[in-house]
Design a protein around this motif. Structure first.
Motif, PDB file in Angstrom:
ATOM      1  N   ALA A  70       0.833  -1.210   0.000  1.00 29.48           N
ATOM      2  CA  ALA A  70       0.000   0.000   0.000  1.00 29.48           C
ATOM      3  C   ALA A  70       0.870   1.263   0.000  1.00 29.48           C
ATOM      4  CB  ALA A  70      -0.939  -0.007   1.208  1.00 29.48           C
ATOM      5  N   ARG A  71       1.952   1.222   0.768  1.00 27.05           N
ATOM      6  CA  ARG A  71       2.845   2.392   0.812  1.00 27.05           C
ATOM      7  C   ARG A  71       3.510   2.615  -0.546  1.00 27.05           C
ATOM      8  NH1 ARG A  71       4.640   0.033   5.593  1.00 27.05           N
ATOM      9  NH2 ARG A  71       6.675  -0.373   4.673  1.00 27.05           N
ATOM     10  N   LEU A  72       3.946   1.511  -1.169  1.00 25.81           N
ATOM     11  CA  LEU A  72       4.610   1.613  -2.472  1.00 25.81           C
ATOM     12  C   LEU A  72       3.642   2.194  -3.513  1.00 25.81           C
ATOM     13  CD1 LEU A  72       7.158   1.036  -4.081  1.00 25.81           C
ATOM     14  CD2 LEU A  72       6.458  -1.362  -4.273  1.00 25.81           C
ATOM     15  N   LEU A  73       2.428   1.670  -3.558  1.00 29.49           N
ATOM     16  CA  LEU A  73       1.423   2.178  -4.497  1.00 29.49           C
ATOM     17  C   LEU A  73       1.101   3.635  -4.185  1.00 29.49           C
ATOM     18  CD1 LEU A  73      -0.775  -1.016  -4.760  1.00 29.49           C
ATOM     19  CD2 LEU A  73       0.290   0.164  -6.701  1.00 29.49           C
ATOM     20  N   GLY A  74       1.091   3.974  -2.907  1.00 31.24           N
ATOM     21  CA  GLY A  74       0.813   5.350  -2.509  1.00 31.24           C
ATOM     22  C   GLY A  74       1.902   6.325  -2.965  1.00 31.24           C
ATOM     23  N   ASP A  75       3.121   5.804  -3.131  1.00 32.66           N
ATOM     24  CA  ASP A  75       4.231   6.667  -3.582  1.00 32.66           C
ATOM     25  C   ASP A  75       4.154   6.967  -5.079  1.00 32.66           C
ATOM     26  OD1 ASP A  75       5.373   6.938  -1.089  1.00 32.66           O
ATOM     27  OD2 ASP A  75       6.752   5.265  -1.329  1.00 32.66           O
ATOM     28  N   GLY A  76       3.272   6.266  -5.786  1.00 33.33           N
ATOM     29  CA  GLY A  76       3.080   6.573  -7.204  1.00 33.33           C
ATOM     30  C   GLY A  76       3.911   5.706  -8.131  1.00 33.33           C
ATOM     31  N   MET A  77       3.607   5.811  -9.422  1.00 33.50           N
ATOM     32  CA  MET A  77       4.221   4.954 -10.430  1.00 33.50           C
ATOM     33  C   MET A  77       5.731   5.121 -10.510  1.00 33.50           C
ATOM     34  SD  MET A  77       3.936   2.527 -12.564  1.00 33.50           S
ATOM     35  CE  MET A  77       2.588   2.169 -13.714  1.00 33.50           C
ATOM     36  N   LYS A  98       7.937   5.552  -8.202  1.00 29.71           N
ATOM     37  CA  LYS A  98       8.584   4.707  -7.194  1.00 29.71           C
ATOM     38  C   LYS A  98       8.364   3.219  -7.513  1.00 29.71           C
ATOM     39  CE  LYS A  98      11.024   4.582  -3.446  1.00 29.71           C
ATOM     40  NZ  LYS A  98      12.345   5.252  -3.410  1.00 29.71           N
ATOM     41  N   CYS A  99       7.158   2.862  -7.948  1.00 32.00           N
ATOM     42  CA  CYS A  99       6.862   1.454  -8.294  1.00 32.00           C
ATOM     43  C   CYS A  99       7.778   0.990  -9.427  1.00 32.00           C
ATOM     44  CB  CYS A  99       5.396   1.292  -8.707  1.00 32.00           C
ATOM     45  SG  CYS A  99       4.205   1.640  -7.379  1.00 32.00           S
ATOM     46  N   ALA A 100       7.925   1.840 -10.453  1.00 34.71           N
ATOM     47  CA  ALA A 100       8.756   1.491 -11.604  1.00 34.71           C
ATOM     48  C   ALA A 100      10.227   1.417 -11.203  1.00 34.71           C
ATOM     49  CB  ALA A 100       8.558   2.505 -12.727  1.00 34.71           C
ATOM     50  N   GLN A 101      10.643   2.316 -10.306  1.00 34.70           N
ATOM     51  CA  GLN A 101      12.038   2.282  -9.823  1.00 34.70           C
ATOM     52  C   GLN A 101      12.335   0.950  -9.132  1.00 34.70           C
ATOM     53  OE1 GLN A 101      13.209   5.563  -7.196  1.00 34.70           O
ATOM     54  NE2 GLN A 101      14.765   4.241  -6.278  1.00 34.70           N
ATOM     55  N   LEU A 146      25.388   0.494  -9.533  1.00 38.74           N
ATOM     56  CA  LEU A 146      25.437   1.136 -10.856  1.00 38.74           C
ATOM     57  C   LEU A 146      24.111   0.934 -11.591  1.00 38.74           C
ATOM     58  CD1 LEU A 146      26.959   2.516 -13.217  1.00 38.74           C
ATOM     59  CD2 LEU A 146      27.768   0.252 -13.903  1.00 38.74           C
ATOM     60  N   GLY A 147      23.613  -0.295 -11.578  1.00 35.58           N
ATOM     61  CA  GLY A 147      22.343  -0.591 -12.255  1.00 35.58           C
ATOM     62  C   GLY A 147      21.191   0.196 -11.653  1.00 35.58           C
ATOM     63  N   GLU A 148      21.165   0.287 -10.319  1.00 31.43           N
ATOM     64  CA  GLU A 148      20.079   1.019  -9.658  1.00 31.43           C
ATOM     65  C   GLU A 148      20.128   2.508 -10.000  1.00 31.43           C
ATOM     66  OE1 GLU A 148      19.715  -1.955  -5.758  1.00 31.43           O
ATOM     67  OE2 GLU A 148      20.239   0.154  -5.485  1.00 31.43           O
ATOM     68  N   GLU A 149      21.338   3.066 -10.030  1.00 38.98           N
ATOM     69  CA  GLU A 149      21.458   4.487 -10.360  1.00 38.98           C
ATOM     70  C   GLU A 149      21.061   4.743 -11.817  1.00 38.98           C
ATOM     71  OE1 GLU A 149      21.680   6.686  -8.204  1.00 38.98           O
ATOM     72  OE2 GLU A 149      22.329   5.470  -6.510  1.00 38.98           O
ATOM     73  N   ALA A 150      21.350   3.774 -12.688  1.00 38.02           N
ATOM     74  CA  ALA A 150      20.933   3.913 -14.088  1.00 38.02           C
ATOM     75  C   ALA A 150      19.406   3.945 -14.187  1.00 38.02           C
ATOM     76  CB  ALA A 150      21.507   2.774 -14.926  1.00 38.02           C
ATOM     77  N   VAL A 151      18.751   3.075 -13.423  1.00 39.57           N
ATOM     78  CA  VAL A 151      17.278   3.070 -13.408  1.00 39.57           C
ATOM     79  C   VAL A 151      16.756   4.432 -12.949  1.00 39.57           C
ATOM     80  CG1 VAL A 151      15.251   2.103 -12.231  1.00 39.57           C
ATOM     81  CG2 VAL A 151      17.060   0.571 -13.059  1.00 39.57           C
ATOM     82  N   GLU A 152      17.364   4.964 -11.900  1.00 39.11           N
ATOM     83  CA  GLU A 152      16.917   6.267 -11.386  1.00 39.11           C
ATOM     84  C   GLU A 152      17.186   7.391 -12.399  1.00 39.11           C
ATOM     85  OE1 GLU A 152      17.766   7.096  -7.231  1.00 39.11           O
ATOM     86  OE2 GLU A 152      17.922   4.962  -6.819  1.00 39.11           O
ATOM     87  N   THR A 153      18.296   7.272 -13.143  1.00 38.98           N
ATOM     88  CA  THR A 153      18.590   8.282 -14.162  1.00 38.98           C
ATOM     89  C   THR A 153      17.565   8.207 -15.298  1.00 38.98           C
ATOM     90  OG1 THR A 153      20.953   8.109 -13.622  1.00 38.98           O
ATOM     91  CG2 THR A 153      20.392   9.195 -15.706  1.00 38.98           C
ATOM     92  N   VAL A 154      17.223   6.988 -15.699  1.00 39.46           N
ATOM     93  CA  VAL A 154      16.202   6.800 -16.741  1.00 39.46           C
ATOM     94  C   VAL A 154      14.875   7.432 -16.297  1.00 39.46           C
ATOM     95  CG1 VAL A 154      14.731   5.046 -17.830  1.00 39.46           C
ATOM     96  CG2 VAL A 154      17.228   4.760 -17.823  1.00 39.46           C
ATOM     97  N   ILE A 155      14.499   7.174 -15.047  1.00 38.93           N
ATOM     98  CA  ILE A 155      13.224   7.704 -14.538  1.00 38.93           C
ATOM     99  C   ILE A 155      13.275   9.236 -14.457  1.00 38.93           C
ATOM    100  CG2 ILE A 155      11.732   7.796 -12.482  1.00 38.93           C
ATOM    101  CD1 ILE A 155      12.374   4.775 -12.132  1.00 38.93           C
ATOM    102  N   ALA A 156      14.401   9.770 -13.990  1.00 35.00           N
ATOM    103  CA  ALA A 156      14.545  11.231 -13.920  1.00 35.00           C
ATOM    104  C   ALA A 156      14.518  11.838 -15.319  1.00 35.00           C
ATOM    105  CB  ALA A 156      15.841  11.604 -13.206  1.00 35.00           C
ATOM    106  N   ALA A 157      15.124  11.149 -16.286  1.00 31.14           N
ATOM    107  CA  ALA A 157      15.179  11.656 -17.662  1.00 31.14           C
ATOM    108  C   ALA A 157      13.772  11.772 -18.251  1.00 31.14           C
ATOM    109  CB  ALA A 157      16.041  10.741 -18.529  1.00 31.14           C
ATOM    110  N   LEU A 158      12.890  10.857 -17.853  1.00 30.84           N
ATOM    111  CA  LEU A 158      11.538  10.846 -18.410  1.00 30.84           C
ATOM    112  C   LEU A 158      10.635  11.867 -17.727  1.00 30.84           C
ATOM    113  CD1 LEU A 158      11.231   7.004 -18.891  1.00 30.84           C
ATOM    114  CD2 LEU A 158      11.483   8.728 -20.680  1.00 30.84           C
ATOM    115  N   GLY A 159      11.081  12.388 -16.584  1.00 31.59           N
ATOM    116  CA  GLY A 159      10.341  13.466 -15.929  1.00 31.59           C
ATOM    117  C   GLY A 159      10.806  14.779 -16.534  1.00 31.59           C
ATOM    118  N   SER A 160      10.365  15.872 -16.000  1.00 34.40           N
ATOM    119  CA  SER A 160      10.801  17.152 -16.587  1.00 34.40           C
ATOM    120  C   SER A 160      11.578  17.980 -15.571  1.00 34.40           C
ATOM    121  CB  SER A 160       9.585  17.919 -17.098  1.00 34.40           C
ATOM    122  OG  SER A 160       8.622  18.023 -16.069  1.00 34.40           O
TER     123      SER A 160
END
Lengths: 108, 108, 108, 108
Positions: free
Chosen positions: A26-33, A35-38, C40-54
């Motif tokens: 529930a917390r993960l879903l509450g943090d939004g997509m 965070k879920c995708a991360q 490294l892999g986790e930071e890449a995921v976070e960079t991808v997610i940040a890149a898709l935001g604005s």
């Protein structure tokens, strides 16, 4: 009889409704997509690393984590697991037809 | 009646035995775990990107790809899907007990 | 005058030698390549997610994390940053030649 | 004298302006951030896999790919490399101060 991914999907739906902060789901879903995708991406990295080792228990555990977080992402995205299974079934049927066609060709 | 992940696992096992080069699954497994794990990682990236968009069809298709490539990795690693499901079932049972314990506590 | 990636590489080398447990870099390297590669892999995921935001600040911060963890992986793998730069320089020179060749062709 | 990441950034900026379809960089940027971020994620997966092997040449080559695709993402996101370096310099200075503080404390 045995556990299915649909069971896990139902479990996630039930946990999503827990509002007292005791549910990780529930917390993960509450943090939004985002965070879920991360989390999905991180678990995929861990599955890749476990796959390259020779520890089957690690690969089993990471695959379980990955499936769980994929179902969380599907829920966050409003996609029922049944839609994913329909897609897989469609592809399997198509590749079966292609295989049959290719066997027929190769006989000629 | 409907499609299950076990059906996909059986399908992958059948395709793995195709030796005439016509099967993508057989070729991927033939390339070894490094390549199988790379594909799993790439599909996870695509699933993450689809999840952050608002296109449910894309998320559905990428999730199907991810599940397929996870099963290929499990096969390459010698881990049956049933082991992953046992792990998921064990965790679900445990989290159910914890939830029950926490409800009991919070009543006190 | 300004900060370079070589500065960061030297900084990581200095931190790697800290043995009193106060250095995150030293602890990460001590955990071995599996853990370094996972980060490294986790930071890449976070960079991808940040890149898709604005949010440019988020992309900036995640890119900094990614560069740092790439340099940690290079150190764990015994690859000096200069080798990576030589590879980049070699490719740049080659693609410059190809571009020139292609311009010459298109004039004919 | 030697190659720097700023050189690569300038190279990408120059290639981005090529409009005749001959530049991979220009085509990738033309496909939008989704595609640029996907490539970054894929190269990160390949770097993780190379890091877990023992082939330094592979790790060198994949790290070069990762740096190139990170700079493409930064360009697509409108973030100059200098901003990322300022962030890294800020963190390095801060961690140096913390280290000094910690050394002072431990002397007491």
């Amino acid at each position: 009889m045995s556990f299915t991914l649909e069971d896990l999907e139902a479990r996630i739906a039930a946990r999503a409704a827990v509002t007292d902060g005791s549910s990780y789901t529930a917390r993960l879903l509450g943090d939004g997509m985002g965070k879920c995708a991360q989390k999905l991406g991180e678990e995929a990295v861990e599955t890749v690393i476990a796959a390259l080792g020779s520890d089957r228990a690690a690969l089993t555990a990471e695959s379980a984590d990955l499936l769980y977080h994929l179902l969380v992402v599907l829920r966050a995205g409003g996609v029922p697991l049944s839609s994913v299974f329909e897609e897989l079934e469609r592809r399997t049927a198509q590749s079966g037809l292609e295989e049959k066609a290719s066997r027929t060709e190769s006989r000629e």
